[in-house]
Design a protein around this motif. Structure first.
Motif, PDB file in Angstrom:
ATOM      1  N   GLU A 104      74.877  16.423  15.344  1.00 27.85           N
ATOM      2  CA  GLU A 104      73.817  15.407  15.331  1.00 27.85           C
ATOM      3  C   GLU A 104      72.905  15.585  14.127  1.00 27.85           C
ATOM      4  OE1 GLU A 104      71.836  15.676  19.059  1.00 27.85           O
ATOM      5  OE2 GLU A 104      73.561  14.981  20.225  1.00 27.85           O
ATOM      6  N   SER A 105      72.594  16.828  13.799  1.00 23.12           N
ATOM      7  CA  SER A 105      71.743  17.116  12.657  1.00 23.12           C
ATOM      8  C   SER A 105      72.399  16.663  11.356  1.00 23.12           C
ATOM      9  CB  SER A 105      71.456  18.622  12.599  1.00 23.12           C
ATOM     10  OG  SER A 105      70.735  18.948  11.426  1.00 23.12           O
ATOM     11  N   LYS A 106      73.699  16.931  11.238  1.00 23.94           N
ATOM     12  CA  LYS A 106      74.425  16.528  10.030  1.00 23.94           C
ATOM     13  C   LYS A 106      74.515  15.005   9.921  1.00 23.94           C
ATOM     14  CE  LYS A 106      77.253  20.616   9.096  1.00 23.94           C
ATOM     15  NZ  LYS A 106      76.298  21.550   9.633  1.00 23.94           N
ATOM     16  N   TRP A 107      74.705  14.331  11.040  1.00 25.07           N
ATOM     17  CA  TRP A 107      74.790  12.863  11.018  1.00 25.07           C
ATOM     18  C   TRP A 107      73.446  12.241  10.640  1.00 25.07           C
ATOM     19  CZ3 TRP A 107      78.856  10.410  10.064  1.00 25.07           C
ATOM     20  CH2 TRP A 107      80.099  10.790  10.576  1.00 25.07           C
ATOM     21  N   LYS A 108      72.363  12.857  11.078  1.00 19.16           N
ATOM     22  CA  LYS A 108      71.036  12.360  10.693  1.00 19.16           C
ATOM     23  C   LYS A 108      70.859  12.435   9.177  1.00 19.16           C
ATOM     24  CE  LYS A 108      68.545  13.306  15.009  1.00 19.16           C
ATOM     25  NZ  LYS A 108      67.516  14.165  15.672  1.00 19.16           N
ATOM     26  N   GLY A 109      71.333  13.542   8.600  1.00 17.05           N
ATOM     27  CA  GLY A 109      71.247  13.697   7.155  1.00 17.05           C
ATOM     28  C   GLY A 109      72.084  12.659   6.424  1.00 17.05           C
ATOM     29  N   ILE A 110      73.277  12.383   6.946  1.00 17.59           N
ATOM     30  CA  ILE A 110      74.161  11.380   6.336  1.00 17.59           C
ATOM     31  C   ILE A 110      73.553   9.991   6.438  1.00 17.59           C
ATOM     32  CG2 ILE A 110      76.404  10.219   6.595  1.00 17.59           C
ATOM     33  CD1 ILE A 110      77.515  12.997   7.471  1.00 17.59           C
ATOM     34  N   THR A 111      72.990   9.682   7.593  1.00 19.47           N
ATOM     35  CA  THR A 111      72.346   8.383   7.790  1.00 19.47           C
ATOM     36  C   THR A 111      71.182   8.195   6.821  1.00 19.47           C
ATOM     37  OG1 THR A 111      72.928   8.372  10.140  1.00 19.47           O
ATOM     38  CG2 THR A 111      71.170   6.885   9.451  1.00 19.47           C
ATOM     39  N   LYS A 112      70.422   9.266   6.612  1.00 17.61           N
ATOM     40  CA  LYS A 112      69.289   9.199   5.688  1.00 17.61           C
ATOM     41  C   LYS A 112      69.776   8.926   4.260  1.00 17.61           C
ATOM     42  CE  LYS A 112      65.226  11.770   4.097  1.00 17.61           C
ATOM     43  NZ  LYS A 112      64.487  13.060   4.140  1.00 17.61           N
ATOM     44  N   MET A 113      70.848   9.606   3.846  1.00 17.25           N
ATOM     45  CA  MET A 113      71.416   9.362   2.512  1.00 17.25           C
ATOM     46  C   MET A 113      71.850   7.906   2.364  1.00 17.25           C
ATOM     47  SD  MET A 113      73.873  12.683   1.988  1.00 17.25           S
ATOM     48  CE  MET A 113      73.324  14.305   2.505  1.00 17.25           C
ATOM     49  N   GLU A 114      72.476   7.404   3.404  1.00 15.17           N
ATOM     50  CA  GLU A 114      72.957   6.024   3.377  1.00 15.17           C
ATOM     51  C   GLU A 114      71.795   5.046   3.250  1.00 15.17           C
ATOM     52  OE1 GLU A 114      75.499   2.989   6.256  1.00 15.17           O
ATOM     53  OE2 GLU A 114      75.721   5.155   6.497  1.00 15.17           O
ATOM     54  N   GLU A 115      70.743   5.284   4.015  1.00 11.55           N
ATOM     55  CA  GLU A 115      69.569   4.405   3.979  1.00 11.55           C
ATOM     56  C   GLU A 115      68.868   4.442   2.627  1.00 11.55           C
ATOM     57  OE1 GLU A 115      67.324   5.885   7.238  1.00 11.55           O
ATOM     58  OE2 GLU A 115      68.376   4.660   8.747  1.00 11.55           O
ATOM     59  N   GLU A 116      68.979   5.575   1.950  1.00  7.37           N
ATOM     60  CA  GLU A 116      68.364   5.718   0.626  1.00  7.37           C
ATOM     61  C   GLU A 116      69.266   5.224  -0.498  1.00  7.37           C
ATOM     62  OE1 GLU A 116      67.488   9.862   0.486  1.00  7.37           O
ATOM     63  OE2 GLU A 116      65.657   9.707   1.706  1.00  7.37           O
ATOM     64  N   GLY A 117      70.430   4.690  -0.136  1.00  5.00           N
ATOM     65  CA  GLY A 117      71.351   4.157  -1.126  1.00  5.00           C
ATOM     66  C   GLY A 117      72.190   5.211  -1.817  1.00  5.00           C
ATOM     67  N   LYS A 118      72.207   6.426  -1.292  1.00  7.82           N
ATOM     68  CA  LYS A 118      72.976   7.518  -1.888  1.00  7.82           C
ATOM     69  C   LYS A 118      74.370   7.564  -1.255  1.00  7.82           C
ATOM     70  CE  LYS A 118      68.759  10.242  -2.630  1.00  7.82           C
ATOM     71  NZ  LYS A 118      68.020  11.480  -2.273  1.00  7.82           N
ATOM     72  N   THR A 119      75.151   6.518  -1.523  1.00  8.59           N
ATOM     73  CA  THR A 119      76.447   6.364  -0.872  1.00  8.59           C
ATOM     74  C   THR A 119      77.417   7.482  -1.252  1.00  8.59           C
ATOM     75  OG1 THR A 119      76.103   3.969  -0.973  1.00  8.59           O
ATOM     76  CG2 THR A 119      78.298   4.731  -0.385  1.00  8.59           C
ATOM     77  N   LYS A 120      77.441   7.870  -2.527  1.00 11.05           N
ATOM     78  CA  LYS A 120      78.338   8.941  -2.965  1.00 11.05           C
ATOM     79  C   LYS A 120      78.012  10.254  -2.275  1.00 11.05           C
ATOM     80  CE  LYS A 120      79.705   7.228  -7.532  1.00 11.05           C
ATOM     81  NZ  LYS A 120      79.739   7.517  -8.988  1.00 11.05           N
ATOM     82  N   ASP A 121      76.728  10.550  -2.174  1.00 13.12           N
ATOM     83  CA  ASP A 121      76.309  11.789  -1.498  1.00 13.12           C
ATOM     84  C   ASP A 121      76.688  11.747  -0.018  1.00 13.12           C
ATOM     85  OD1 ASP A 121      75.241  12.703  -3.852  1.00 13.12           O
ATOM     86  OD2 ASP A 121      73.190  12.081  -3.395  1.00 13.12           O
ATOM     87  N   ALA A 122      76.513  10.580   0.591  1.00 13.69           N
ATOM     88  CA  ALA A 122      76.867  10.416   1.999  1.00 13.69           C
ATOM     89  C   ALA A 122      78.367  10.603   2.195  1.00 13.69           C
ATOM     90  CB  ALA A 122      76.434   9.036   2.491  1.00 13.69           C
TER      91      ALA A 122
END
Length: 229
Positions: free
Chosen positions: A29-47
């Motif tokens: 869950e913690s890792k998914w929250k981090g991925i969701t945050k990257m996605e929301e910030e437009g950091k698709t490659k990082d996600a």
């Protein structure tokens, strides 16, 4: 005294297993929250990179639910980041299906069938002038004729239900991270079998599922048809 000791040992073991499971779930869950945050910030490659890492972890943990969830996110990011993403996603799914087993395989088969159908719906005009063939001419689904694509869709939906006993014994609770639950949905569809079966039924109830054939096709399947007037 010995019996009491065995009970205490078993209790401690149970608590330990529950604790480990809870920690594992919290970690995901913690890792998914981090991925969701990257996605929301437009950091698709990082996600996308983070999802690949999470996918590797899920494979090591043999966590089917997280494997499927990670794959779905991976394919979503591919649509944004890569050329010919549709073909790569389908080929990736086929590869996953060939190497997976059990519930994971059934879910991926159902997903692939849906992807094919979505592609047809979004590109209906491409199929209208293509000559139908009895055999598949290419592995590139984008070049298929109407008969071929629906044959593949039908086959994958049916294949997703082949492991009936296993799917009926697989409760949906384990797949909560990849499901959108509605009120009393688990009452009517308590196992993975019901879920996948209803997905297939929804598709086959659509007359388009038999679009390559006449809607009320006549088949000579009785001897009486050859009798005298």
């Amino acid at each position: 005294m010995k019996h009491q000791f065995q009970k205490i040992t078993l209790l401690l073991l149970t608590i330990l297993l529950i604790s480990q499971y809870t920690m594992a779930q919290t970690d995901y869950e913690s890792k998914w929250k981090g991925i969701t945050k990257m996605e929301e910030e437009g950091k698709t490659k990082d996600a996308a990179t983070a999802v690949e890492t999470l996918l590797e972890k899920a494979r090591k943990d043999n966590n089917n639910t997280q494997i499927v969830k990670a794959l779905l996110h991976k394919y979503k990011y591919m649509m944004t980041l890569e050329e010919d993403a549709e073909l790569k996603i389908v080929n990736g799914l086929k590869s996953e299906i060939n190497t997976s087993t059990g519930a994971e395989k059934a879910i991926l088969q159902s997903i692939l069938a849906e992807l094919y159908y979505q592609y047809y719906q979004e590109n209906t005009w491409k199929f209208s002038d293509r000559t139908e063939t009895d055999t598949k001419q290419s592995d590139d689904f984008r070049t298929w004729d109407l008969k071929t694509i629906f044959k593949e869709i039908n086959a994958y939906y049916i294949a997703s239900l082949e492991q009936k006993t296993l799917l009926q014994q697989t409760k949906l609770d384990a797949f909560t991270p990849i499901l959108i639950n509605q009120k009393r949905s688990t009452f009517y569809r308590p196992t993975l079998y019901e879920l996948l079966a209803h997905r297939a039924i929804d598709y086959f109830n659509d007359t388009k599922s038999n679009l390559a054939e006449p809607e009320n096709a006549f088949t000579i399947d009785q001897e009486a048809y050859f009798s005298s007037a």
